[in-house]
Design a protein around this motif. Structure first.
Motif, PDB file in Angstrom:
ATOM      1  N   ALA A 122      45.284  42.508  57.142  1.00 26.06           N
ATOM      2  CA  ALA A 122      43.930  42.094  57.486  1.00 26.06           C
ATOM      3  C   ALA A 122      42.901  42.793  56.611  1.00 26.06           C
ATOM      4  O   ALA A 122      41.876  42.202  56.244  1.00 26.06           O
ATOM      5  N   GLY A 123      43.161  44.041  56.273  1.00 31.56           N
ATOM      6  CA  GLY A 123      42.244  44.767  55.399  1.00 31.56           C
ATOM      7  C   GLY A 123      42.253  44.213  53.990  1.00 31.56           C
ATOM      8  O   GLY A 123      41.200  44.069  53.344  1.00 31.56           O
ATOM      9  N   MET A 124      43.448  43.899  53.488  1.00 30.99           N
ATOM     10  CA  MET A 124      43.537  43.331  52.147  1.00 30.99           C
ATOM     11  C   MET A 124      42.926  41.934  52.107  1.00 30.99           C
ATOM     12  O   MET A 124      42.295  41.547  51.113  1.00 30.99           O
ATOM     13  N   GLY A 125      43.075  41.199  53.207  1.00 27.98           N
ATOM     14  CA  GLY A 125      42.449  39.895  53.276  1.00 27.98           C
ATOM     15  C   GLY A 125      40.939  39.986  53.206  1.00 27.98           C
ATOM     16  O   GLY A 125      40.281  39.150  52.562  1.00 27.98           O
ATOM     17  N   ARG A 126      40.389  40.999  53.850  1.00 25.17           N
ATOM     18  CA  ARG A 126      38.930  41.192  53.801  1.00 25.17           C
ATOM     19  C   ARG A 126      38.471  41.471  52.376  1.00 25.17           C
ATOM     20  O   ARG A 126      37.426  40.961  51.934  1.00 25.17           O
ATOM     21  N   LEU A 127      39.222  42.298  51.656  1.00 19.69           N
ATOM     22  CA  LEU A 127      38.875  42.582  50.265  1.00 19.69           C
ATOM     23  C   LEU A 127      38.921  41.315  49.424  1.00 19.69           C
ATOM     24  O   LEU A 127      38.005  41.028  48.643  1.00 19.69           O
ATOM     25  N   LYS A 128      40.000  40.559  49.566  1.00 18.86           N
ATOM     26  CA  LYS A 128      40.170  39.350  48.755  1.00 18.86           C
ATOM     27  C   LYS A 128      39.081  38.323  49.044  1.00 18.86           C
ATOM     28  O   LYS A 128      38.584  37.657  48.128  1.00 18.86           O
ATOM     29  N   ASP A 129      38.688  38.219  50.321  1.00 20.28           N
ATOM     30  CA  ASP A 129      37.628  37.279  50.683  1.00 20.28           C
ATOM     31  C   ASP A 129      36.316  37.626  49.978  1.00 20.28           C
ATOM     32  O   ASP A 129      35.498  36.739  49.722  1.00 20.28           O
ATOM     33  N   ALA A 130      36.132  38.915  49.685  1.00 18.87           N
ATOM     34  CA  ALA A 130      34.905  39.365  49.022  1.00 18.87           C
ATOM     35  C   ALA A 130      35.052  39.399  47.499  1.00 18.87           C
ATOM     36  O   ALA A 130      34.129  39.833  46.804  1.00 18.87           O
ATOM     37  N   GLY A 131      36.210  38.987  46.991  1.00 15.01           N
ATOM     38  CA  GLY A 131      36.403  38.971  45.552  1.00 15.01           C
ATOM     39  C   GLY A 131      36.864  40.274  44.951  1.00 15.01           C
ATOM     40  O   GLY A 131      36.741  40.495  43.746  1.00 15.01           O
ATOM     41  N   VAL A 132      37.403  41.146  45.786  1.00 14.17           N
ATOM     42  CA  VAL A 132      37.982  42.408  45.315  1.00 14.17           C
ATOM     43  C   VAL A 132      39.480  42.313  45.530  1.00 14.17           C
ATOM     44  O   VAL A 132      39.935  42.088  46.654  1.00 14.17           O
ATOM     45  N   PHE A 133      40.246  42.506  44.465  1.00 14.45           N
ATOM     46  CA  PHE A 133      41.673  42.218  44.523  1.00 14.45           C
ATOM     47  C   PHE A 133      42.489  43.487  44.735  1.00 14.45           C
ATOM     48  O   PHE A 133      42.429  44.420  43.935  1.00 14.45           O
ATOM     49  N   PRO A 134      43.273  43.550  45.817  1.00 12.43           N
ATOM     50  CA  PRO A 134      44.102  44.734  46.075  1.00 12.43           C
ATOM     51  C   PRO A 134      45.328  44.783  45.174  1.00 12.43           C
ATOM     52  O   PRO A 134      46.007  43.770  44.983  1.00 12.43           O
ATOM     53  N   VAL A 135      45.591  45.950  44.617  1.00 10.31           N
ATOM     54  CA  VAL A 135      46.780  46.164  43.800  1.00 10.31           C
ATOM     55  C   VAL A 135      47.472  47.425  44.287  1.00 10.31           C
ATOM     56  O   VAL A 135      46.825  48.378  44.709  1.00 10.31           O
ATOM     57  N   ASP A 136      48.798  47.429  44.258  1.00 10.17           N
ATOM     58  CA  ASP A 136      49.532  48.584  44.764  1.00 10.17           C
ATOM     59  C   ASP A 136      50.005  49.517  43.665  1.00 10.17           C
ATOM     60  O   ASP A 136      50.686  50.502  43.944  1.00 10.17           O
ATOM     61  N   SER A 137      49.642  49.228  42.422  1.00 12.84           N
ATOM     62  CA  SER A 137      50.070  50.069  41.305  1.00 12.84           C
ATOM     63  C   SER A 137      49.117  49.873  40.140  1.00 12.84           C
ATOM     64  O   SER A 137      48.603  48.763  39.915  1.00 12.84           O
ATOM     65  N   LEU A 138      48.901  50.931  39.390  1.00 13.81           N
ATOM     66  CA  LEU A 138      48.084  50.806  38.182  1.00 13.81           C
ATOM     67  C   LEU A 138      48.813  50.020  37.105  1.00 13.81           C
ATOM     68  O   LEU A 138      48.185  49.609  36.114  1.00 13.81           O
ATOM     69  N   ASP A 139      50.109  49.797  37.286  1.00  7.63           N
ATOM     70  CA  ASP A 139      50.838  48.937  36.349  1.00  7.63           C
ATOM     71  C   ASP A 139      50.363  47.493  36.469  1.00  7.63           C
ATOM     72  O   ASP A 139      50.593  46.685  35.568  1.00  7.63           O
ATOM     73  N   ALA A 140      49.717  47.180  37.588  1.00  6.06           N
ATOM     74  CA  ALA A 140      49.309  45.803  37.852  1.00  6.06           C
ATOM     75  C   ALA A 140      47.900  45.496  37.365  1.00  6.06           C
ATOM     76  O   ALA A 140      47.434  44.366  37.510  1.00  6.06           O
ATOM     77  N   VAL A 141      47.209  46.476  36.813  1.00  7.98           N
ATOM     78  CA  VAL A 141      45.810  46.258  36.461  1.00  7.98           C
ATOM     79  C   VAL A 141      45.381  47.265  35.396  1.00  7.98           C
ATOM     80  O   VAL A 141      45.891  48.381  35.331  1.00  7.98           O
ATOM     81  N   ASP A 142      44.432  46.868  34.581  1.00  8.67           N
ATOM     82  CA  ASP A 142      43.791  47.787  33.645  1.00  8.67           C
ATOM     83  C   ASP A 142      43.050  48.839  34.470  1.00  8.67           C
ATOM     84  O   ASP A 142      42.216  48.488  35.323  1.00  8.67           O
TER      85      ASP A 142
END
Length: 336
Positions: free
Chosen positions: A27-47
């Motif tokens: 539910a928390g990650m869904g709230r982030l995504k709804d606002a346009g902030v993308f949850p990632v579980d590793s820095l390998d997944a994002v700059d």
């Protein structure tokens, strides 16, 4: 964009991202995504330059991690205790740090009460006896009735007050020590204000700890304090492991200074399986899960996400734990 579990794999052209240091409710990650902030579980997944926020639980967040994320604006603590977060470095870098008080108070209070019952009724030993056909167990075991006992609350914040209310509902006499709560709060809950720590320890049949980790609370329960407790008393800790001198507690449990202990938190986590506490029969242990009910996890994850979005919208969150940072905070990036 590739979907992986509840996380997005974000390429370097997309922004912003929130690093989820430890798992949180969807539910928390869904709230982030709804606002346009993308949850990632590793820095390998994002700059790393796209990471503008982080949510952490008891793993904390180090200064080294902060220095590696040049656009990090907020570290949201999923829970109350923020001592594992490097607050000084965060403040010097203009990074806001928040926490989520109130979101898990009921669940933690219930765990404190559950530990009391587990010890008073010797639930673990009774379960073993039943499974092995030892129904004569009841003739040799010394069980306690909780109603009528005195419950001493050390730390009378939200969780301490919830624990007190449940204790009162169970027919316990409740005393508490607090230099912050006014008399009206004690009167409303039907709780007696203890004159001192020593008084609370001497009078209580159960001592329940609900303290933050600060220099003044470190080892607040040590050899001298344990010696003041009744030999029939129980010690419960669902607060912070640093508040108890574990060596002194082991000795007190071995020599009968107190009857038993129920612990959800420890000085070092995870607890070493070879720790003396693990071999004592008069101890009930749980792996820092007091706030991990479905309801509490959902509330806490949403609250942490809201803290992130509030800071990213350039609004000061109510639960900012380093308020001195606000005047020099890093520039925010969302319009809500």
């Amino acid at each position: 964009m590739e979907r992986k579990r509840d996380f997005y794999i974000v390429n370097s052209s997309e922004l912003p991202a929130c690093l989820i240091v430890q798992p949180i409710h969807s539910a928390g990650m869904g709230r982030l995504k709804d606002a346009g902030v993308f949850p990632v579980d590793s820095l390998d997944a994002v700059d790393p330059g796209r990471v503008v926020a982080a949510i952490t639980r008891n793993a904390g967040f180090s200064g080294q991690q902060m220095n590696g994320l040049p656009d990090l604006k907020v570290v949201a603590v999923h829970g109350v205790g923020y001592d594992p977060v490097d607050i000084d470095t965060a403040t010097s870098l203009g990074i806001s740090v928040t926490n989520t008080p109130g979101s898990n108070e009921r669940s933690v209070a219930e765990q404190a009460i559950a530990l009391i019952f587990a010890l008073a009724k010797q639930v673990v030993a009774a379960d073993t006896a039943a499974r092995t056909g030892d129904f004569a167990f009841k003739y040799s075991v010394d069980l306690m009735e909780v109603a009528g006992l005195t419950l001493g609350i050390l730390g009378f914040g939200a969780i301490g007050r919830q624990t007190a209310a449940i204790g009162r509902a169970l027919g316990m006499r409740v005393i508490a020590l607090s230099s912050h709560q006014p008399d009206a709060v004690f009167e409303r809950l039907g709780v007696v204000r203890a004159a001192s720590l020593e008084t609370l320890l001497r009078e209580s049949d159960v001592v329940s700890l609900h303290l933050p980790s600060t220099p003044s609370t470190r080892n607040i329960i040590g050899r001298e304090q344990l010696a003041l407790m009744k030999p029939t008393s129980l010690l419960i800790n669902t607060g912070r492991g640093s508040t108890v001198d574990e060596d002194a507690l082991v000795n007190a449990l071995r020599d009968g200074t107190i009857r038993g202990a129920g612990l959800d938190v420890f000085r070092s986590e995870p607890l070493d399986p070879n720790h003396p506490l693990c071999s004592l029969p008069n101890v009930i242990l749980s792996p820092h899960l007091a706030g991990s009910t479905e309801a509490a996890l959902r509330r806490t994850a949403i609250a942490a996400a809201e803290c992130v979005l509030t800071v990213l919208s350039d609004k000061r969150p109510e639960t900012l734990v380093n308020p001195q940072v606000w005047a020099s905070r890093r520039q925010s990036i969302l319009n809500r």
